[in-house]
Design a protein around this motif. Structure first.
Motif, short mmCIF file in Angstrom:
data_model
loop_
_atom_site.label_atom_id
_atom_site.label_comp_id
_atom_site.label_asym_id
_atom_site.label_seq_id
_atom_site.Cartn_x
_atom_site.Cartn_y
_atom_site.Cartn_z
N GLU A 198 91.73 -21.02 -70.44
CA GLU A 198 91.99 -19.88 -69.57
C GLU A 198 92.06 -18.58 -70.36
OE1 GLU A 198 92.87 -23.55 -67.67
OE2 GLU A 198 93.69 -22.72 -69.53
N ARG A 199 92.68 -18.64 -71.53
CA ARG A 199 92.79 -17.45 -72.37
C ARG A 199 91.42 -17.05 -72.91
NH1 ARG A 199 95.26 -12.78 -72.61
NH2 ARG A 199 95.52 -12.01 -74.74
N PHE A 200 90.65 -18.02 -73.35
CA PHE A 200 89.29 -17.73 -73.80
C PHE A 200 88.51 -17.04 -72.69
CE2 PHE A 200 89.82 -20.67 -77.38
CZ PHE A 200 89.04 -20.08 -78.34
N ALA A 201 88.60 -17.58 -71.48
CA ALA A 201 87.84 -17.02 -70.36
C ALA A 201 88.25 -15.59 -70.08
CB ALA A 201 88.05 -17.88 -69.12
N GLU A 202 89.54 -15.30 -70.15
CA GLU A 202 90.02 -13.95 -69.88
C GLU A 202 89.45 -12.95 -70.88
OE1 GLU A 202 94.31 -11.55 -69.97
OE2 GLU A 202 94.28 -13.75 -69.82
N VAL A 203 89.49 -13.31 -72.16
CA VAL A 203 88.98 -12.41 -73.20
C VAL A 203 87.47 -12.27 -73.10
CG1 VAL A 203 88.82 -12.00 -75.68
CG2 VAL A 203 90.94 -12.91 -74.71
N LEU A 204 86.78 -13.37 -72.82
CA LEU A 204 85.33 -13.31 -72.71
C LEU A 204 84.88 -12.46 -71.52
CD1 LEU A 204 84.48 -17.01 -73.59
CD2 LEU A 204 83.85 -15.00 -74.94
N ARG A 205 85.63 -12.49 -70.43
CA ARG A 205 85.30 -11.62 -69.29
C ARG A 205 85.34 -10.16 -69.71
NH1 ARG A 205 88.74 -15.10 -66.38
NH2 ARG A 205 87.57 -16.53 -65.01
N ARG A 206 86.36 -9.78 -70.47
CA ARG A 206 86.46 -8.39 -70.92
C ARG A 206 85.32 -8.03 -71.85
NH1 ARG A 206 92.32 -9.45 -71.09
NH2 ARG A 206 92.27 -9.81 -73.33
N ALA A 207 84.93 -8.96 -72.69
CA ALA A 207 83.82 -8.71 -73.61
C ALA A 207 82.51 -8.54 -72.86
CB ALA A 207 83.70 -9.85 -74.63
N LEU A 208 82.28 -9.38 -71.88
CA LEU A 208 81.07 -9.28 -71.06
C LEU A 208 81.01 -7.94 -70.33
CD1 LEU A 208 81.06 -12.90 -69.61
CD2 LEU A 208 79.14 -11.88 -70.86
#
Length: 216
Positions: free
Chosen positions: A113-123
């Motif tokens: 979940e944390r990975f997904a949150e950070v990756l969304r911001r990067a995208l």
């Protein structure tokens, strides 16, 4: 205008040392006639059949997720972007790396979940569809990822990690450096690395690390 020399760079975005080396290559681009071309590899794939400490295996549990997101972005936008998939990978890698490493946005929480949150911001920062984060759970691009990873390993062998760099017929792992050299210091290191890596019969130059990754 001097033709720029292609520099193929394989990375896993989770590795802080590869991140530092990638920023060094961008510094080199400013002072030497080189052109980075970005490719993905995978620490998860590298270690899946190896006897590694349980703590490290747990760290790698979600490591395929970011690589899959990179592959999905490259496939979606590569055909319509100048520079193709390499340009997409380079742009998104920068946004991911800044958040993973410089800003430490993952913190101690390495949950999916944390990975997904950070990756969304990067995208979003890269200008790409945030829904590409769903690729974390998809095996759609795993064959491409494994193929790209295998290409890197064929160049340097299985006893190394990320990054792998190829210039012409010369390929090598590393260099491992902290902090990232800047300006002409980056260029001098580049000249030296190419000299030793391009020497027939040269295999290894190493010393113990006395500091951790230092991010600017």
């Amino acid at each position: 205008m001097t033709d720029r020399i292609p520099v193929d760079f394989w990375f896993d975005p989770l590795c802080p040392w590869a991140w530092l080396t990638s920023r060094w290559v961008l510094e080199v681009e400013r002072v030497r006639p080189v052109e980075p071309r970005w490719h993905i590899m995978s620490l998860y794939v590298l270690n899946e059949d190896k006897d590694i400490p349980q703590q490290y295996r747990e760290l790698l549990a979600n490591a395929m997720g970011p690589v899959r997101v990179l592959a999905a972005a490259a496939n979606k936008y590569g055909g319509e972007t100048e520079g193709g998939e390499s340009a997409v990978l380079g742009r998104l890698y920068t946004e991911i790396g800044v958040r993973f490493h410089n800003r430490a946005e993952l913190g101690e929480d390495r949950s999916k979940e944390r990975f997904a949150e950070v990756l969304r911001r990067a995208l979003a920062a890269a200008g790409y569809d945030e829904q590409l984060v769903d690729a974390m759970d998809s095996t759609e691009y795993d064959e491409e990822i494994r193929s790209s990873h295998a290409t890197a390993m064929e160049l340097v062998g299985e006893e190394v990690g990320t990054p792998v760099i190829k210039v012409g017929e010369t390929a090598f792992f590393g260099p491992v450096v902290s902090p990232t050299p800047k300006g002409e210091a980056a260029g001098r290191l580049w000249d030296g690395v190419l000299l030793v890596a391009g020497t027939d019969g040269f295999f290894e130059l190493k010393r113990s690390r006395t500091r951790g990754p230092i991010f600017d």
